[in-house]
Design an enzyme around this catalytic site. Sequence first.
Site, PDB file in Angstrom:
ATOM      1  N   PHE A 153       0.805  -1.221   0.000  1.00 35.44           N
ATOM      2  CA  PHE A 153       0.000   0.000   0.000  1.00 35.44           C
ATOM      3  C   PHE A 153       0.842   1.276   0.000  1.00 35.44           C
ATOM      4  O   PHE A 153       0.355   2.341  -0.350  1.00 35.44           O
ATOM      5  CB  PHE A 153      -0.935   0.011   1.233  1.00 35.44           C
ATOM      6  CG  PHE A 153      -0.258   0.467   2.503  1.00 35.44           C
ATOM      7  CD1 PHE A 153      -0.112   1.823   2.794  1.00 35.44           C
ATOM      8  CD2 PHE A 153       0.272  -0.452   3.404  1.00 35.44           C
ATOM      9  CE1 PHE A 153       0.535   2.234   3.962  1.00 35.44           C
ATOM     10  CE2 PHE A 153       0.926  -0.048   4.550  1.00 35.44           C
ATOM     11  CZ  PHE A 153       1.056   1.307   4.836  1.00 35.44           C
ATOM     12  N   LYS A 177      -1.167  -6.966  -9.317  1.00 32.11           N
ATOM     13  CA  LYS A 177      -2.143  -7.111  -8.218  1.00 32.11           C
ATOM     14  C   LYS A 177      -1.739  -6.078  -7.146  1.00 32.11           C
ATOM     15  O   LYS A 177      -0.873  -6.331  -6.325  1.00 32.11           O
ATOM     16  CB  LYS A 177      -2.074  -8.540  -7.657  1.00 32.11           C
ATOM     17  CG  LYS A 177      -3.327  -9.047  -6.949  1.00 32.11           C
ATOM     18  CD  LYS A 177      -3.819  -8.181  -5.821  1.00 32.11           C
ATOM     19  CE  LYS A 177      -3.062  -8.350  -4.526  1.00 32.11           C
ATOM     20  NZ  LYS A 177      -3.480  -7.373  -3.485  1.00 32.11           N
ATOM     21  N   GLU A 180      -5.051  -3.823  -1.824  1.00 35.64           N
ATOM     22  CA  GLU A 180      -6.490  -3.573  -1.751  1.00 35.64           C
ATOM     23  C   GLU A 180      -6.802  -2.319  -0.926  1.00 35.64           C
ATOM     24  O   GLU A 180      -7.916  -1.826  -0.930  1.00 35.64           O
ATOM     25  CB  GLU A 180      -7.222  -4.790  -1.176  1.00 35.64           C
ATOM     26  CG  GLU A 180      -6.866  -5.179   0.253  1.00 35.64           C
ATOM     27  CD  GLU A 180      -5.587  -6.033   0.367  1.00 35.64           C
ATOM     28  OE1 GLU A 180      -4.634  -5.815  -0.403  1.00 35.64           O
ATOM     29  OE2 GLU A 180      -5.541  -6.905   1.261  1.00 35.64           O
ATOM     30  N   CYS A 285       9.672   1.579   3.573  1.00 39.78           N
ATOM     31  CA  CYS A 285      10.642   0.531   3.889  1.00 39.78           C
ATOM     32  C   CYS A 285      12.043   1.116   3.986  1.00 39.78           C
ATOM     33  O   CYS A 285      12.954   0.452   4.439  1.00 39.78           O
ATOM     34  CB  CYS A 285      10.607  -0.564   2.842  1.00 39.78           C
ATOM     35  SG  CYS A 285      11.228  -0.003   1.257  1.00 39.78           S
ATOM     36  N   GLU A 388       9.649  -3.502  12.901  1.00 39.79           N
ATOM     37  CA  GLU A 388       9.291  -2.390  12.016  1.00 39.79           C
ATOM     38  C   GLU A 388       8.108  -1.642  12.622  1.00 39.79           C
ATOM     39  O   GLU A 388       7.107  -2.259  12.983  1.00 39.79           O
ATOM     40  CB  GLU A 388       8.911  -2.970  10.647  1.00 39.79           C
ATOM     41  CG  GLU A 388       8.602  -1.926   9.612  1.00 39.79           C
ATOM     42  CD  GLU A 388       8.477  -2.527   8.208  1.00 39.79           C
ATOM     43  OE1 GLU A 388       7.878  -3.618   8.078  1.00 39.79           O
ATOM     44  OE2 GLU A 388       8.960  -1.893   7.254  1.00 39.79           O
TER      45      GLU A 388
HETATM   46  P1  NAD Z   1       1.403  -6.645   3.097  1.00 38.00           P
HETATM   47  O1  NAD Z   1       2.411  -7.731   3.182  1.00 38.00           O
HETATM   48  O2  NAD Z   1       0.286  -6.630   4.063  1.00 38.00           O
HETATM   49  O3  NAD Z   1       0.703  -6.660   1.642  1.00 38.00           O
HETATM   50  C1  NAD Z   1       1.456  -6.620   0.448  1.00 38.00           C
HETATM   51  C2  NAD Z   1       0.664  -7.278  -0.663  1.00 38.00           C
HETATM   52  O4  NAD Z   1       0.455  -8.660  -0.334  1.00 38.00           O
HETATM   53  C3  NAD Z   1      -0.715  -6.687  -0.896  1.00 38.00           C
HETATM   54  O5  NAD Z   1      -0.954  -6.628  -2.287  1.00 38.00           O
HETATM   55  C4  NAD Z   1      -1.663  -7.683  -0.216  1.00 38.00           C
HETATM   56  O6  NAD Z   1      -2.924  -7.764  -0.831  1.00 38.00           O
HETATM   57  C5  NAD Z   1      -0.915  -8.992  -0.345  1.00 38.00           C
HETATM   58  N1  NAD Z   1      -1.131  -9.906   0.786  1.00 38.00           N
HETATM   59  C6  NAD Z   1      -1.414  -9.582   2.071  1.00 38.00           C
HETATM   60  N2  NAD Z   1      -1.481 -10.692   2.842  1.00 38.00           N
HETATM   61  C7  NAD Z   1      -1.219 -11.732   2.024  1.00 38.00           C
HETATM   62  C8  NAD Z   1      -1.129 -13.154   2.233  1.00 38.00           C
HETATM   63  N3  NAD Z   1      -1.308 -13.708   3.431  1.00 38.00           N
HETATM   64  N4  NAD Z   1      -0.824 -13.930   1.168  1.00 38.00           N
HETATM   65  C9  NAD Z   1      -0.618 -13.407  -0.045  1.00 38.00           C
HETATM   66  N5  NAD Z   1      -0.707 -12.068  -0.297  1.00 38.00           N
HETATM   67  C10 NAD Z   1      -1.002 -11.237   0.716  1.00 38.00           C
HETATM   68  O7  NAD Z   1       2.238  -5.271   3.115  1.00 38.00           O
HETATM   69  P2  NAD Z   1       1.686  -3.769   3.205  1.00 38.00           P
HETATM   70  O8  NAD Z   1       1.167  -3.512   4.574  1.00 38.00           O
HETATM   71  O9  NAD Z   1       0.806  -3.474   2.032  1.00 38.00           O
HETATM   72  O10 NAD Z   1       3.039  -2.963   2.980  1.00 38.00           O
HETATM   73  C11 NAD Z   1       3.915  -2.597   4.015  1.00 38.00           C
HETATM   74  C12 NAD Z   1       5.084  -3.534   4.098  1.00 38.00           C
HETATM   75  O11 NAD Z   1       5.774  -3.577   2.848  1.00 38.00           O
HETATM   76  C13 NAD Z   1       6.131  -3.074   5.118  1.00 38.00           C
HETATM   77  O12 NAD Z   1       6.595  -4.187   5.829  1.00 38.00           O
HETATM   78  C14 NAD Z   1       7.226  -2.480   4.248  1.00 38.00           C
HETATM   79  O13 NAD Z   1       8.516  -2.475   4.828  1.00 38.00           O
HETATM   80  C15 NAD Z   1       7.173  -3.375   3.062  1.00 38.00           C
HETATM   81  N6  NAD Z   1       7.783  -2.746   1.899  1.00 38.00           N
HETATM   82  C16 NAD Z   1       8.986  -3.231   1.503  1.00 38.00           C
HETATM   83  C17 NAD Z   1       9.634  -2.644   0.438  1.00 38.00           C
HETATM   84  C18 NAD Z   1      10.958  -3.153  -0.015  1.00 38.00           C
HETATM   85  O14 NAD Z   1      11.417  -2.726  -1.062  1.00 38.00           O
HETATM   86  N7  NAD Z   1      11.609  -4.040   0.723  1.00 38.00           N
HETATM   87  C19 NAD Z   1       9.033  -1.556  -0.242  1.00 38.00           C
HETATM   88  C20 NAD Z   1       7.791  -1.102   0.208  1.00 38.00           C
HETATM   89  C21 NAD Z   1       7.170  -1.715   1.285  1.00 38.00           C
END
Ligand code: NAD
Length: 489
Positions: A153, A177, A180, A285, A388
């Site tokens: 997000f 994808k 959401e 991140c 985090e």
């Molecule tokens: P999230 O893991 O909740 O969701 C990421 C994506 O995965 C979304 O599209 C979501 O729909 C999907 N998803 C969620 N749960 C899932 C599951 N159980 N199985 C399969 N797919 C699933 O992450 P978020 O809250 O949207 O984003 C924040 C996180 O992303 C933080 O931890 C941040 O550090 C990390 N991030 C990392 C980088 C990087 O380059 N390392 C960059 C941006 C964000």
Amino acid sequence: MSPPYDRVRNYADGEWVEPTGDHAEPVTNPATGAELSTIRFASPADVDATVEAAHAAFREWRSTPVEERIQPLFRLKSLLEEHHDELARTLVREHGKTLAEAKGELRRGIENVEVACGIPSMMQGGSLQHAAPDIDERAVRQPLGVFTAITPFNFPGMIPLWFLPYAVATGNAFVLKPSERDPLTSQYLFELIDEAGFPPGVVSLVNGGRATVEALIDHEQVAGVSFVGSTPVARAVYERAAGAGKRVQAQGGAKNHVIVAESADIEFAAEQAVSSALACSGERCLANDVILVHEAVYDDFREAALERVESQTLGDGLDEATTVGPLITPDHEARVRDMVETGIEEGADLVHDGRDWAPDGEKLEAGNFLGPCLFEGVTSEMTLAQEEIFGPVVCLAAVPDFDTALARLNASRFGNAASLFTESGREARRFTEEAEAGNLAINAGTAAPMAFFHFGGRKASFFGDLHAQGQDMIQFYTDETIVIERWDY
Ligand code: NAD
């Protein structure tokens, strides 16, 4: 349909389509709580139809001349620039970051489109005459099929573009994808993609959650998966995709440290480090939230940091005065507030308490707001130093020397980014060699790589070997076929 979008749709085979899944939920403005739209998740049949159409498109797209493949990307770049302001406003309304942050994010996304336009040079393989007696040998880069990217997000405008332009420029088909929680930016992005003139099926969009992601990974026509999000999901996606024999790169969460050495320019370091921790309300991140300061300059740094934390303006990202926007959801706000409570319980000293903070002394009525918080005395055992936070929380600690700071940094299970402020070339050199993080900054608060370099990440921050952006993407999206030729026999 242009913003505001009353509902979220999918884009498959070059057409906007209505999702048919059972689950639907609202998309809300985190600054006001107002409902902006409704997102209905894709059904398994929607995912299947999208991927099948993408795979059919791939068969022609892979042999389309490379010069033709990049023309829609040139048009997409112009469209993204033409719509920059409205796209940024759409992003702010659903995400909450400030308008300046949203514009900066989109600029970094456009940079990736620009780099991918260089694919005719970047995708070339090698060749050698007389590699063996009467044998010439070539390595030819070839696309692999349908790739998908699952994005988080926090950068809804930029992160899809870490992947999409490279995937299609190399001759693959691509399915996005997005998160959401803020799907409207990609609705807008796909309107521009529709206008840019890609053949139907080459670029597609499916919306949904976990089940959608799993259906994409499991689909036999999906050749590879890119993921960006939290560490537990990154690990699960990596294992599932790798278990199915697919290419996969999965970027996870982070816990980034800054070292402020005795020789550092303290005012500059404080400005950079605090803004790195608070940008996008800490939902990055690359946010550096643990700042390890040499004890000889600690008091001066603390004062400079406190001044900067106190001078932030909390509010709606669309308001020009705002420097710190809301958090993405009420649940996430509650989680970050819990982290602040835990910090206090574990003995850290809350020097600036943002929990009831508002510019005019009154709590903001609606929205998921938490004012910036500044802790000091944060030790390596505390939750604040290990997990985090993903919120506007700055953590300070005094350290006796550079080695102690480096050891604390390297004790983290994450390895996304780290910064060092110093005037010492020797410290800078050691930091470059010894700091266990994939993106390092020296005298800069945020180690954000330009698109022509890959985005690093190690330890629990990354699963895989080829990273997002730059030349790594070309390798991820292609395989090198070796051709040996003999004509004298
Ligand atoms: P999230 O893991 O909740 O969701 C990421 C994506 O995965 C979304 O599209 C979501 O729909 C999907 N998803 C969620 N749960 C899932 C599951 N159980 N199985 C399969 N797919 C699933 O992450 P978020 O809250 O949207 O984003 C924040 C996180 O992303 C933080 O931890 C941040 O550090 C990390 N991030 C990392 C980088 C990087 O380059 N390392 C960059 C941006 C964000």
